[in-house]
Motif scaffolding. Sequence first.
Motif, PDB file in Angstrom:
ATOM      1  N   TYR A 138      66.612  41.219  19.931  1.00  4.40           N
ATOM      2  CA  TYR A 138      66.752  41.509  21.359  1.00  4.40           C
ATOM      3  C   TYR A 138      66.627  43.015  21.586  1.00  4.40           C
ATOM      4  O   TYR A 138      66.864  43.820  20.676  1.00  4.40           O
ATOM      5  CB  TYR A 138      68.118  41.039  21.880  1.00  4.40           C
ATOM      6  N   ARG A 163      61.454  37.053  16.250  1.00  5.08           N
ATOM      7  CA  ARG A 163      61.773  35.830  16.989  1.00  5.08           C
ATOM      8  C   ARG A 163      60.883  34.673  16.529  1.00  5.08           C
ATOM      9  O   ARG A 163      61.354  33.544  16.342  1.00  5.08           O
ATOM     10  CB  ARG A 163      61.587  36.055  18.490  1.00  5.08           C
ATOM     11  N   GLN A 222      62.088  35.246  29.436  1.00  5.78           N
ATOM     12  CA  GLN A 222      62.243  36.251  28.390  1.00  5.78           C
ATOM     13  C   GLN A 222      61.657  37.607  28.780  1.00  5.78           C
ATOM     14  O   GLN A 222      62.297  38.631  28.567  1.00  5.78           O
ATOM     15  CB  GLN A 222      61.593  35.751  27.088  1.00  5.78           C
TER      16      GLN A 222
END
Length: 217
Positions: A193, A132, A151
Amino acid sequence: MTFRKRAATVAATLISLAGLALHSTASFAAEAPALVAKDQTSKPITAVSVPPVSYFVQQLPTQPAVAQDPAFAPEADADDVVAYPTLAAAVAAQDAATNDEQLRCLAGAIYFEARGEPLSGQLAVAEVILNRANSGRFAKSACGVVTQPGQFSFVRGGRIPDVAENARWRTAVAVAKVAMKDAWDSDAAKALYFNAGRSPNRGLVRVAAIGNHTFYR
């Protein structure tokens, strides 16, 4: 002596000389082939023994080995990645120092999200956070990704809770170091993810399922 007698005497003398000359020539002609044959007779050739030639090769003295001065020894490249036989070996080789803020943020996410997971699952969580940070779609640092609102549920008020330095924390720190050094290839490469469910998130591509987590990109 009359002229006729003198003439007869001279003639007799000449005849005698001519006969003598003829006899000598004939004798030489008869003996000549024998002489030639005698000269042409091959004589045995005596072999000459030549003594062997000895060659003397001078051997140069051996030079003693010169010890290398440690000051001039080549230094290991700091960017070289050490090859480990297993992920467990890579984790065990890391020290417990946590004097880097980004390292502590990454280790905190590993601890709170995956401390009960196998090492490969913990490394996969670290991989998601680092991916990320490098994607351009999230914050640009590990701390920024972990504390980004909405998150990670363990984050409180934009900060990571304090953690007691127990065995699981030390493992999380070691896994974070392996991930930051890229010392082991994660099964969740390129994942952005993860969740604890088995059903795929809509519009995402499943990368791997490790322990209780499924990883997507």
